[in-house]
Design a protein around this motif. Structure first.
Motif, PDB file in Angstrom:
ATOM      1  N   LEU A 194       0.844  -1.186   0.000  1.00  0.00           N
ATOM      2  CA  LEU A 194       0.000   0.000   0.000  1.00  0.00           C
ATOM      3  C   LEU A 194       0.881   1.238   0.000  1.00  0.00           C
ATOM      4  CD1 LEU A 194      -2.696  -0.932   2.657  1.00  0.00           C
ATOM      5  CD2 LEU A 194      -2.962  -0.880   0.181  1.00  0.00           C
ATOM      6  N   GLU A 195       0.492   2.208  -0.772  1.00  0.00           N
ATOM      7  CA  GLU A 195       1.196   3.485  -0.788  1.00  0.00           C
ATOM      8  C   GLU A 195       0.658   4.351   0.346  1.00  0.00           C
ATOM      9  OE1 GLU A 195       3.677   4.172  -2.858  1.00  0.00           O
ATOM     10  OE2 GLU A 195       3.466   2.258  -3.912  1.00  0.00           O
ATOM     11  N   ILE A 196       1.382   5.409   0.689  1.00  0.00           N
ATOM     12  CA  ILE A 196       0.950   6.327   1.739  1.00  0.00           C
ATOM     13  C   ILE A 196      -0.427   6.876   1.381  1.00  0.00           C
ATOM     14  CG2 ILE A 196       1.421   8.559   2.834  1.00  0.00           C
ATOM     15  CD1 ILE A 196       4.393   7.916   2.554  1.00  0.00           C
ATOM     16  N   GLY A 197      -1.348   6.807   2.336  1.00  0.00           N
ATOM     17  CA  GLY A 197      -2.698   7.318   2.129  1.00  0.00           C
ATOM     18  C   GLY A 197      -3.670   6.300   1.554  1.00  0.00           C
ATOM     19  N   LYS A 235      -5.906   2.862   1.378  1.00  0.00           N
ATOM     20  CA  LYS A 235      -6.643   2.073   2.358  1.00  0.00           C
ATOM     21  C   LYS A 235      -7.034   0.750   1.723  1.00  0.00           C
ATOM     22  CE  LYS A 235      -8.588   6.171   4.466  1.00  0.00           C
ATOM     23  NZ  LYS A 235      -9.797   6.904   4.811  1.00  0.00           N
ATOM     24  N   VAL A 236      -7.352  -0.196   2.579  1.00  0.00           N
ATOM     25  CA  VAL A 236      -7.790  -1.501   2.101  1.00  0.00           C
ATOM     26  C   VAL A 236      -8.952  -1.962   2.976  1.00  0.00           C
ATOM     27  CG1 VAL A 236      -6.191  -2.799   3.555  1.00  0.00           C
ATOM     28  CG2 VAL A 236      -6.994  -3.810   1.437  1.00  0.00           C
ATOM     29  N   ILE A 237      -9.852  -2.707   2.392  1.00  0.00           N
ATOM     30  CA  ILE A 237     -10.937  -3.325   3.150  1.00  0.00           C
ATOM     31  C   ILE A 237     -10.605  -4.805   3.257  1.00  0.00           C
ATOM     32  CG2 ILE A 237     -13.371  -3.949   3.170  1.00  0.00           C
ATOM     33  CD1 ILE A 237     -13.931  -1.344   1.686  1.00  0.00           C
ATOM     34  N   GLU A 282     -23.686  -7.861   9.340  1.00  0.00           N
ATOM     35  CA  GLU A 282     -23.104  -6.532   9.182  1.00  0.00           C
ATOM     36  C   GLU A 282     -21.598  -6.643   9.385  1.00  0.00           C
ATOM     37  OE1 GLU A 282     -24.351  -3.504   8.335  1.00  0.00           O
ATOM     38  OE2 GLU A 282     -26.232  -4.504   7.877  1.00  0.00           O
ATOM     39  N   PHE A 283     -20.896  -5.519   9.296  1.00  0.00           N
ATOM     40  CA  PHE A 283     -19.452  -5.540   9.456  1.00  0.00           C
ATOM     41  C   PHE A 283     -19.039  -4.709  10.655  1.00  0.00           C
ATOM     42  CE2 PHE A 283     -20.352  -1.886   6.848  1.00  0.00           C
ATOM     43  CZ  PHE A 283     -19.520  -0.916   7.367  1.00  0.00           C
ATOM     44  N   VAL A 284     -17.805  -4.940  11.106  1.00  0.00           N
ATOM     45  CA  VAL A 284     -17.229  -4.201  12.226  1.00  0.00           C
ATOM     46  C   VAL A 284     -16.061  -3.396  11.690  1.00  0.00           C
ATOM     47  CG1 VAL A 284     -16.020  -4.390  14.425  1.00  0.00           C
ATOM     48  CG2 VAL A 284     -17.881  -5.955  13.898  1.00  0.00           C
ATOM     49  N   SER A 285     -16.090  -2.096  11.877  1.00  0.00           N
ATOM     50  CA  SER A 285     -14.975  -1.248  11.473  1.00  0.00           C
ATOM     51  C   SER A 285     -13.877  -1.360  12.520  1.00  0.00           C
ATOM     52  CB  SER A 285     -15.431   0.203  11.351  1.00  0.00           C
ATOM     53  OG  SER A 285     -14.320   1.030  11.088  1.00  0.00           O
ATOM     54  N   LEU A 286     -12.655  -1.592  12.085  1.00  0.00           N
ATOM     55  CA  LEU A 286     -11.535  -1.719  13.011  1.00  0.00           C
ATOM     56  C   LEU A 286     -10.829  -0.393  13.239  1.00  0.00           C
ATOM     57  CD1 LEU A 286     -10.015  -5.083  11.784  1.00  0.00           C
ATOM     58  CD2 LEU A 286     -11.582  -4.678  13.675  1.00  0.00           C
ATOM     59  N   ILE A 287     -11.387   0.673  12.745  1.00  0.00           N
ATOM     60  CA  ILE A 287     -10.764   1.995  12.905  1.00  0.00           C
ATOM     61  C   ILE A 287     -11.036   2.514  14.288  1.00  0.00           C
ATOM     62  CG2 ILE A 287     -10.761   4.365  12.102  1.00  0.00           C
ATOM     63  CD1 ILE A 287     -11.433   3.297   9.339  1.00  0.00           C
TER      64      ILE A 287
END
Length: 64
Positions: A9-12, A14-16, A59-64
């Motif tokens: 991944l480059e700076i900035g 994101k990945v799901i 549903e999904f859980v955001s890890l942020i």
């Protein structure tokens, strides 16, 4: 395949990450889970979370 050939991944960027649980394995409200991502080189990334009490089924859980 049409999969991209890059692996970093480059700076900035994101990945799901979607994790499917095996049949019969179910996480309930307040269950703790840990996701560890281990690259070939460098330090692993470990994220630990609790399942929220009001998470609707499928549903999904955001890890942020």
């Amino acid at each position: 395949t049409n999969a991209p050939s890059f692996k970093v991944l480059e700076i900035g960027e994101k990945v799901i990450l979607v994790i499917y649980l095996p049949d019969g394995l179910e996480l309930k409200p307040y269950d703790r889970f840990i996701v560890e991502i281990r690259p070939l080189a460098g330090a692993p990334l470990t994220v630990e979370r609790l399942i929220p009490p009001t998470l609707p089924l499928n549903e999904f859980v955001s890890l942020i």
